[in-house]
Scaffold this active site. Structure first.
Site, PDB file in Angstrom:
ATOM      1  N   GLU A  70       2.548 -12.459  60.143  1.00  0.00           N
ATOM      2  CA  GLU A  70       2.025 -12.488  61.523  1.00  0.00           C
ATOM      3  C   GLU A  70       2.102 -13.905  62.098  1.00  0.00           C
ATOM      4  O   GLU A  70       1.232 -14.354  62.841  1.00  0.00           O
ATOM      5  CB  GLU A  70       0.617 -11.897  61.586  1.00  0.00           C
ATOM      6  CG  GLU A  70       0.636 -10.439  61.130  1.00  0.00           C
ATOM      7  CD  GLU A  70      -0.563  -9.636  61.549  1.00  0.00           C
ATOM      8  OE1 GLU A  70      -1.201  -9.967  62.556  1.00  0.00           O
ATOM      9  OE2 GLU A  70      -0.843  -8.633  60.853  1.00  0.00           O
TER      10      GLU A  70
HETATM   11  C1  LIG Z   1       4.076  -8.631  52.759  1.00  0.00           C
HETATM   12  C2  LIG Z   1       4.650  -8.814  54.129  1.00  0.00           C
HETATM   13  C3  LIG Z   1       4.281  -7.957  55.146  1.00  0.00           C
HETATM   14  C4  LIG Z   1       4.840  -8.090  56.417  1.00  0.00           C
HETATM   15  N1  LIG Z   1       4.521  -7.178  57.388  1.00  0.00           N
HETATM   16  C5  LIG Z   1       5.186  -7.191  58.561  1.00  0.00           C
HETATM   17  C6  LIG Z   1       5.018  -6.138  59.509  1.00  0.00           C
HETATM   18  O1  LIG Z   1       4.232  -5.214  59.313  1.00  0.00           O
HETATM   19  N2  LIG Z   1       5.748  -6.174  60.634  1.00  0.00           N
HETATM   20  C7  LIG Z   1       6.633  -7.188  60.905  1.00  0.00           C
HETATM   21  O2  LIG Z   1       7.276  -7.158  61.956  1.00  0.00           O
HETATM   22  N3  LIG Z   1       6.818  -8.215  60.033  1.00  0.00           N
HETATM   23  C8  LIG Z   1       6.121  -8.223  58.864  1.00  0.00           C
HETATM   24  N4  LIG Z   1       6.310  -9.236  57.955  1.00  0.00           N
HETATM   25  C9  LIG Z   1       7.211 -10.327  58.278  1.00  0.00           C
HETATM   26  C10 LIG Z   1       6.459 -11.617  58.598  1.00  0.00           C
HETATM   27  O3  LIG Z   1       5.757 -11.510  59.799  1.00  0.00           O
HETATM   28  C11 LIG Z   1       7.493 -12.755  58.603  1.00  0.00           C
HETATM   29  O4  LIG Z   1       7.826 -12.954  57.255  1.00  0.00           O
HETATM   30  C12 LIG Z   1       6.977 -14.022  59.225  1.00  0.00           C
HETATM   31  O5  LIG Z   1       6.849 -13.868  60.612  1.00  0.00           O
HETATM   32  C13 LIG Z   1       7.901 -15.232  58.952  1.00  0.00           C
HETATM   33  O6  LIG Z   1       9.232 -14.923  59.168  1.00  0.00           O
HETATM   34  P1  LIG Z   1      10.312 -15.203  58.016  1.00  0.00           P
HETATM   35  O7  LIG Z   1       9.786 -14.657  56.752  1.00  0.00           O
HETATM   36  O8  LIG Z   1      11.632 -14.730  58.492  1.00  0.00           O
HETATM   37  O9  LIG Z   1      10.332 -16.770  57.867  1.00  0.00           O
HETATM   38  P2  LIG Z   1      11.288 -17.801  58.612  1.00  0.00           P
HETATM   39  O10 LIG Z   1      11.271 -17.579  60.077  1.00  0.00           O
HETATM   40  O11 LIG Z   1      12.604 -17.826  57.923  1.00  0.00           O
HETATM   41  O12 LIG Z   1      10.513 -19.153  58.322  1.00  0.00           O
HETATM   42  C14 LIG Z   1      10.408 -19.688  56.991  1.00  0.00           C
HETATM   43  C15 LIG Z   1       9.683 -21.003  57.088  1.00  0.00           C
HETATM   44  O13 LIG Z   1      10.461 -21.902  57.906  1.00  0.00           O
HETATM   45  C16 LIG Z   1       9.618 -22.752  58.646  1.00  0.00           C
HETATM   46  N5  LIG Z   1       9.896 -22.582  60.086  1.00  0.00           N
HETATM   47  C17 LIG Z   1      10.587 -21.592  60.700  1.00  0.00           C
HETATM   48  N6  LIG Z   1      10.663 -21.795  62.028  1.00  0.00           N
HETATM   49  C18 LIG Z   1      10.023 -22.948  62.274  1.00  0.00           C
HETATM   50  C19 LIG Z   1       9.739 -23.705  63.457  1.00  0.00           C
HETATM   51  N7  LIG Z   1      10.124 -23.309  64.698  1.00  0.00           N
HETATM   52  N8  LIG Z   1       9.026 -24.834  63.344  1.00  0.00           N
HETATM   53  C20 LIG Z   1       8.590 -25.252  62.145  1.00  0.00           C
HETATM   54  N9  LIG Z   1       8.809 -24.584  60.994  1.00  0.00           N
HETATM   55  C21 LIG Z   1       9.521 -23.458  61.050  1.00  0.00           C
HETATM   56  C22 LIG Z   1       8.179 -22.361  58.262  1.00  0.00           C
HETATM   57  O14 LIG Z   1       7.752 -23.176  57.191  1.00  0.00           O
HETATM   58  C23 LIG Z   1       8.321 -20.942  57.774  1.00  0.00           C
HETATM   59  O15 LIG Z   1       7.282 -20.563  56.881  1.00  0.00           O
HETATM   60  C24 LIG Z   1       5.751  -9.138  56.684  1.00  0.00           C
HETATM   61  C25 LIG Z   1       6.114 -10.021  55.654  1.00  0.00           C
HETATM   62  C26 LIG Z   1       5.577  -9.857  54.393  1.00  0.00           C
HETATM   63  C27 LIG Z   1       6.015 -10.781  53.294  1.00  0.00           C
END
Ligand SMILES: Cc1cc2nc3c(=O)[nH]c(=O)nc-3n(C[C@H](O)[C@H](O)[C@H](O)COP(=O)(O)OP(=O)(O)OC[C@H]3O[C@@H](n4cnc5c(N)ncnc54)[C@H](O)[C@@H]3O)c2cc1C
Lengths: 91, 535
Positions: B389
């Site tokens: 989230e």
């Molecule tokens: C168990 C679980 C349940 C989930 N449930 C849902 C759900 O119900 N519905 C849904 O839609 N999604 C869901 N998600 C997805 C979750 O919301 C995303 O994983 C989250 O928003 C982060 O996106 P990402 O994993 O692609 O990380 P990325 O966007 O790849 O980011 C990885 C890291 O990069 C850094 N980063 C990225 N962008 C920036 C920036 N602009 N500035 C600074 N640092 C940055 C941060 O350190 C970040 O933690 C779930 C994920 C998990 C693991």
């Protein structure tokens, strides 16, 4: 207000097209940054920051938050440029 | 013009301190809830405590069907559905109290209910057509159709503007194509609220929220992910291949999907923060019973000042977390915007609960590191909350931009709290002045270009959040003299942190140059990262 005649228009549209990886010919100046171009607040601030750099105008953050359409951004840039020129001429 | 900017959060409530103080000291929003909530809390706690074997759920990676059915029979899937549709019609604040209780027992169950009640159900409550609501709510409330929210894609996580799933108009239908990952509840959900690009409905890059029932032909559910924590929570990929739904399944105004998703996330983040409160309570409880019974050097380890410092810090973080969650609920019930408050609650509570679990683990020694004590599981369960989230790193950047983007307010009223917390209130006021000056100079120095200075934005957001939480603790204790000792400690901690973040802010630009220099060297042999100018 429409700024379709503005010299700023083409440069702003080119920047939007580059940032969003969109075809410039498909962007209208009445497009809203959020609803029509799908930008969120961070993406639209990044765009306005590029505009600020490239066109050499100072944009305050609270002013940036109020710009809704590309037209708004162009009109804003034109106004600030004119003010900055006026201030430059006066000094 | 643009979206309305929220009021200066630090000034929130200064006008009506009594009402805010009272609002922060109770878990319900209305007198009707005050009657119903204790019954629902007692019943759901009894039920889940008797049926949920947290260790087994963790080991098996699933919530047993019998538990899911029991919470459905108890009406927990109707928690936030309006009463006219058969739900309990609970406010966000009351729903948070229930979710916190459940999380203290078993986190995956709390996430199932919390996700369903917030991100799952709220878009339909707020944006769905009367016809769709009438058709769906009976099944949603009964638990026959559990709700989920599908925004994230493999290539679009933090940056939701990059999503590729499309909703294409075909006659009076909408054809949904794309793949959503990490969908919580997805494995057993009966409906998916999907964020999709809908070119033609709004501008060429417009997004909309689309309600897709599970039985729609073209919907495929992938296998469960194997996770570090919340292992019983369902997390799957959901694929949409030519899934046709009537256009009436678009929730609210087409083309407003990103904003609508952010609005739903305000509920989602608050309920998740409430879950963190529950996990933190469980960890503190385990730590207290351990430090008072385990003896070393001839006395209970809880006698050592170092242990007392752990315990006091844990209690202070928990107090601040609870306060912020209640504040979001209070703000919503009072008609105030909650986007920034909920973002703050999510960040603070996720970090606090992880810190509290980590301290509980430390106090348990080896017993904390092995599984049967349960502290290790609590720690694993709450780790994800700093990521999903909205990753906290990104939320802090957004939060900082939002604070700086607000029109500078005229000098706010002095905080006046005569009585036992007068000294803390004065200290708060002095730091607030420092914060106001510091943000004014950031605005003047960087203008909109500050968006490229992430450490500046994060320091602003963190200082703002610490001040906000400190203010909440002060107000809450005004209405609850029995909480004075704890509130004072929590406030002192938060003010100390606010000061540190202001110091971070003062040197953030220099820090940025330094971290760029180091990371440039590390990246050089590896990558194609575009260089950002930190100067
Ligand atoms: C168990 C679980 C349940 C989930 N449930 C849902 C759900 O119900 N519905 C849904 O839609 N999604 C869901 N998600 C997805 C979750 O919301 C995303 O994983 C989250 O928003 C982060 O996106 P990402 O994993 O692609 O990380 P990325 O966007 O790849 O980011 C990885 C890291 O990069 C850094 N980063 C990225 N962008 C920036 C920036 N602009 N500035 C600074 N640092 C940055 C941060 O350190 C970040 O933690 C779930 C994920 C998990 C693991």
């Amino acid at each position: 207000m429409s700024t379709s005649e503005s010299p700023t228009r083409d440069r702003v549209i080119a920047m939007v097209a580059k940032i969003l990886k969109l075809d410039a010919s498909k962007i209208n100046t009445s497009d809203r940054l959020r609803e029509d171009l799908g930008m969120d607040s961070l993406a639209s601030l990044e765009l306005l920051s590029c505009i600020s750099d490239e066109l050499d105008v100072d944009i305050e953050l609270d002013e940036a938050m109020e710009l809704v359409t590309i037209d708004d951004a162009c009109a804003f840039v034109d106004r600030v440029t004119a003010e900055q020129r006026g201030a430059g001429a006066a000094s | 013009m643009a979206q309305a900017l929220p009021p200066e959060p630090i000034a929130v409530g200064l006008e009506n301190q009594e009402a805010l103080g009272a609002g922060l000291s109770v878990a319900h929003a209305t007198p009707a809830e005050a009657e119903a909530l204790p019954l629902v809390r007692a019943e759901s706690t009894r039920l889940v405590a008797s049926l949920a074997d947290a260790a087994a759920i963790d080991r098996d990676g699933a919530i047993p069907l019998a538990l899911r059915q029991a919470v459905a029979d108890a009406g927990l899937f109707g928690l936030t559905v309006p009463e006219e549709h058969g739900g309990a019609g609970f406010s966000l604040k009351a729903a948070c109290a229930v979710v916190a209780d459940l999380a203290a027992i078993e986190r995956s169950t709390a996430i199932m209910i919390g996700l369903h009640s917030g991100l799952g159900v709220r878009p339909l409550v707020e944006l769905g057509s009367a016809e769709l609501q009438a058709r769906m709510f009976p099944e949603i409330v009964s638990g026959a159709r559990i709700a989920s929210f599908a925004a994230t894609e493999a290539e679009a996580g933090s940056d939701l503007t990059g999503i590729r799933t499309t909703g294409t108009v075909v006659g009076d239908q909408l054809r949904v194509d794309g793949e959503k990952v990490y969908v919580t509840n997805g494995g057993f959900a009966g409906c998916y609220t999907v964020l999709a690009r809908t070119p033609g409905l709004g501008g060429q890059r417009a997004h909309s929220l689309v309600f897709v029932p599970r039985e729609t032909p073209g919907v495929t559910i992938g296998p469960e992910e194997d996770k570090l924590g919340i292992r019983g929570s369902s997390t799957v990929t959901v694929t949409f291949e030519g899934a046709m739904v009537p256009q009436g399944m678009i929730l609210g105004q087409a083309g407003r999907g990103i904003d609508q998703a952010h609005a739903a996330l305000s509920w989602g983040r608050t309920l998740m923060a409430a879950g963190c409160v529950g996990t933190a309570r469980a960890a503190l409880h385990l730590a207290l019973s351990h430090v008072t019974s385990r003896q070393q050097f001839g006395k209970p380890i809880g006698d050592f000042t170092a242990s007392r410092a752990h315990v006091a810090r844990m209690a202070a973080r928990l107090y601040a977390s609870e306060t912020l969650v209640r504040w979001v609920g209070h703000a919503l019930a009072s008609g105030q915007p909650i986007d920034e408050l909920s973002l703050g609650a999510k960040v603070l509570c996720s970090e606090a609960s992880f810190e509290i679990c980590d301290r509980a683990l430390q106090l348990h020694g080896a017993l904390g590191f092995i599984e049967p004590t349960g502290v290790a599981r609590l720690t694993r369960d709450c780790r994800i909350t700093r990521i999903f989230e909205g990753a906290n790193d990104v939320l802090l950047v957004r939060g900082g931009a939002a604070v700086l983007g607000r029109k500078p307010a005229p000098a706010p009223a002095r905080l006046s709290l005569p009585g036992p917390l007068e000294r803390e209130a004065k200290a708060w006021d002095a730091l607030r002045s420092r914060f106001t000056d510091a943000t004014a100079s950031v605005r003047a120095e960087h203008g909109v270009g500050v968006v490229r200075h992430q450490l500046v934005l994060q320091a602003v957001a963190r200082a703002n959040l610490a001040l906000l939480a400190a203010l909440g603790c002060l107000f809450r204790a005004q209405a609850r003299p029995d909480e004075l000792t704890l509130a004072r400690h929590a406030t002192e901690d938060l003010l100390f942190e606010a000061e540190q973040h202001l110091n971070d802010l003062a040197r953030a630009v220099r820090d940025e140059a330094r971290v760029h220099a180091v990371s440039d060297q590390l990246y050089a042999p590896l990558s194609r990262i575009t260089k950002e100018d930190p100067s």
